[in-house]
Design an enzyme around this catalytic site. Structure first.
Site, PDB file in Angstrom:
ATOM      1  N   ASP A  23     -15.069  -3.950  -2.066  1.00 25.77           N
ATOM      2  CA  ASP A  23     -14.892  -3.569  -0.379  1.00 25.77           C
ATOM      3  C   ASP A  23     -15.974  -2.870   1.026  1.00 25.77           C
ATOM      4  O   ASP A  23     -17.246  -1.775   0.258  1.00 25.77           O
ATOM      5  CB  ASP A  23     -13.837  -2.464  -0.013  1.00 25.77           C
ATOM      6  CG  ASP A  23     -12.785  -2.014  -1.183  1.00 25.77           C
ATOM      7  OD1 ASP A  23     -12.523  -3.295  -0.982  1.00 25.77           O
ATOM      8  OD2 ASP A  23     -12.367  -1.177  -1.154  1.00 25.77           O
TER       9      ASP A  23
ATOM     10  N   ASP B 217       1.255  -1.420  -0.196  1.00 22.02           N
ATOM     11  CA  ASP B 217       0.279  -0.064  -0.243  1.00 22.02           C
ATOM     12  C   ASP B 217       1.339   1.361  -0.387  1.00 22.02           C
ATOM     13  O   ASP B 217       1.026   1.255   0.658  1.00 22.02           O
ATOM     14  CB  ASP B 217      -0.526   0.127   1.328  1.00 22.02           C
ATOM     15  CG  ASP B 217      -1.883  -0.767   1.272  1.00 22.02           C
ATOM     16  OD1 ASP B 217      -2.607  -1.732   0.348  1.00 22.02           O
ATOM     17  OD2 ASP B 217      -2.287  -1.245   1.956  1.00 22.02           O
TER      18      ASP B 217
END
Length: 245
Positions: free
Chosen positions: A133, A11
């Protein structure tokens, strides 16, 4: 016994490798200064695929770490899937034409489903991944800042009908928490869509990988993304790859 694909995660925010707690940009831990060096260490440990997320891109809606992503795709023996800040056909084309294997579409899939179904047709089901998500089963968008009125299963079924083959399912309540993944929700999504589901969020121990592997025997769950557990030293990537075989 079926093996599953392991996707170590990188990330990226502000040029560094970070992890957020439950997607909260205010609760960030920096783990490394160079995404490329991190990817290189994953390749050396035996990874074949890496999962990269452009957190700045996800939040601001434009590519912020494309140079790092493309460098990994071109210079390392890794397949790359990238998510975050992909908001147009131009973004998709840019990555796929520069050596990236798969592009993950999240917010755009909710906002412009017709456009994204077109991507699946144009670029092929191997190259477009739908990122779902979910907060309490409902899909969240824009770097998890907004929640939509659609359930992950509804969106998944809709895209599966249009030919989408891969979904990454993240339960936001578990992401970055090391609390264990929501296996049931992943199995349910697999059963309702028939698509390949990649589990994301909450992996904390090798037992979690074993649970995903068990889920894969009875459903189309096919892989798992591992982030914080690797960075926090809960286990090594070599151990994870061995567990997944």
């Amino acid at each position: 016994m079926s093996s599953i694909q392991i996707f170590p995660a990188i990330d990226m925010r502000g040029g560094k490798c970070v992890r957020l707690f439950k997607g909260d940009y205010e609760r960030e831990t920096v783990y490394a200064d160079s995404p490329f060096e991190m990817a290189k260490s994953f390749a050396e440990a035996g990874a074949s695929f890496v999962h990269m997320v452009d957190l700045d891109g996800a939040k601001n809606g434009k590519r912020a770490h494309a140079a790092e992503v493309i460098r990994v795709a071109k210079e390392l023996p890794l397949k790359v899937q990238i998510g975050g800040g992909i908001r147009s056909e131009e973004d998709v084309r840019y990555y796929l034409e520069n050596g990236v294997d798969r592009v993950i579409i999240g917010s755009l899939a909710i906002r412009e489903p017709k456009l994204v179904k077109g991507f699946v047709k144009e670029f092929g089901q191997e190259r477009i991944v739908i990122g779902l998500d979910a907060k309490d089963g409902m899909v969240a968008t824009h770097g998890w800042i907004e929640t939509s009125d659609q359930s992950a299963i509804e969106v998944g079924q809709n895209f599966a009908k249009a030919g989408a083959k891969y979904f990454i399912f993240t339960d936001i309540a578990t992401d970055g928490t090391l609390a264990g993944p929501n296996i049931e929700a992943n199995i349910q999504l697999a059963q309702k869509t028939g698509a390949e589901i990649i589990v994301s969020g909450g992996i904390s121990a090798l037992e979690d990988i074993a649970k995903v592997k068990t889920a894969a025997q009875n459903s189309t769950v096919s892989g798992v993304i591992i982030g914080k557990a690797l960075y926090a030293g809960r286990f090594t990537l070599q151990e994870a790859l061995k567990e997944a075989e």
